[in-house]
Design a protein around this motif. Structure first.
Motif, PDB file in Angstrom:
ATOM      1  N   VAL A  66       0.715  -1.024   0.160  1.00 40.38           N
ATOM      2  CA  VAL A  66      -0.129  -0.093   0.069  1.00 40.38           C
ATOM      3  C   VAL A  66       0.903   1.298  -0.032  1.00 40.38           C
ATOM      4  O   VAL A  66       0.792   2.188  -0.792  1.00 40.38           O
ATOM      5  N   GLU A  67       1.986   1.235   0.939  1.00 39.10           N
ATOM      6  CA  GLU A  67       2.920   2.322   0.977  1.00 39.10           C
ATOM      7  C   GLU A  67       3.121   2.803  -0.532  1.00 39.10           C
ATOM      8  O   GLU A  67       3.510   3.972  -0.780  1.00 39.10           O
ATOM      9  N   LYS A  68       3.670   1.784  -1.314  1.00 35.88           N
ATOM     10  CA  LYS A  68       4.115   2.120  -2.750  1.00 35.88           C
ATOM     11  C   LYS A  68       3.251   2.926  -3.579  1.00 35.88           C
ATOM     12  O   LYS A  68       3.558   3.461  -4.411  1.00 35.88           O
ATOM     13  N   HIS A  69       1.898   2.881  -2.964  1.00 31.84           N
ATOM     14  CA  HIS A  69       0.878   3.552  -4.005  1.00 31.84           C
ATOM     15  C   HIS A  69       0.474   5.080  -3.119  1.00 31.84           C
ATOM     16  O   HIS A  69      -0.499   5.599  -3.682  1.00 31.84           O
ATOM     17  N   LEU A  70       1.496   5.587  -2.314  1.00 30.55           N
ATOM     18  CA  LEU A  70       0.942   6.573  -1.658  1.00 30.55           C
ATOM     19  C   LEU A  70       1.758   7.838  -2.015  1.00 30.55           C
ATOM     20  O   LEU A  70       3.292   7.514  -2.023  1.00 30.55           O
ATOM     21  N   SER A  71       1.300   9.065  -2.387  1.00 31.38           N
ATOM     22  CA  SER A  71       2.307  10.219  -2.618  1.00 31.38           C
ATOM     23  C   SER A  71       1.823  11.127  -1.663  1.00 31.38           C
ATOM     24  O   SER A  71       0.689  11.209  -1.106  1.00 31.38           O
ATOM     25  N   PHE A  72       2.519  12.063  -1.529  1.00 30.02           N
ATOM     26  CA  PHE A  72       2.031  13.185  -0.430  1.00 30.02           C
ATOM     27  C   PHE A  72       1.052  13.961  -0.889  1.00 30.02           C
ATOM     28  O   PHE A  72       0.252  14.283  -0.055  1.00 30.02           O
TER      29      PHE A  72
END
Length: 115
Positions: A66-72
């Motif tokens: 999931v982290e890989k798909h998060l942007s600021f």
């Protein structure tokens, strides 16, 4: 400017009651999506973004994916538009699986969006 030289914002990513939650440095928590177990896998989907997938039935692998798909910009938008659900989860998050993440305030891709 490379991402290594950018300020990074810390967050905690949780899995609690089949929901993906993010907590910011102010202690605000927003619900960003869901995850469910199907057989030996997790299926997950982020709300407000066309990102979904599945991982082995391991929470660490799920949170890492999931982290890989998060942007600021995505995360900042979620904290701006979604209600704070801190009271709904209270101290249940004390024992919930979590992952500390840090997102660069702007990535090279994001600079084109905000210009």
């Amino acid at each position: 400017m490379s991402e290594n030289n950018r300020d990074k914002m810390p967050y905690l990513l949780y899995l609690a009651r089949q929901r993906l939650l993010l907590e910011n440095i102010d202690g605000h928590i927003v619900d960003i999506g869901g995850a469910e177990t199907t057989g030996d896998r997790y299926r997950w989907k982020l709300d407000g973004k066309e990102a979904q997938g599945e991982t082995l039935n391991e929470v660490d692998a799920l949170l890492e994916e999931v982290e890989k798909h998060l942007s600021f910009l995505f995360v900042d938008g979620q904290f701006t538009s979604l209600p704070d659900v801190s009271e709904d989860y209270g101290d249940r998050l004390d024992n919930a699986p979590s992952r500390q993440i840090a997102l660069p305030e702007l990535s090279d891709n994001d600079e084109n969006i905000v210009r």
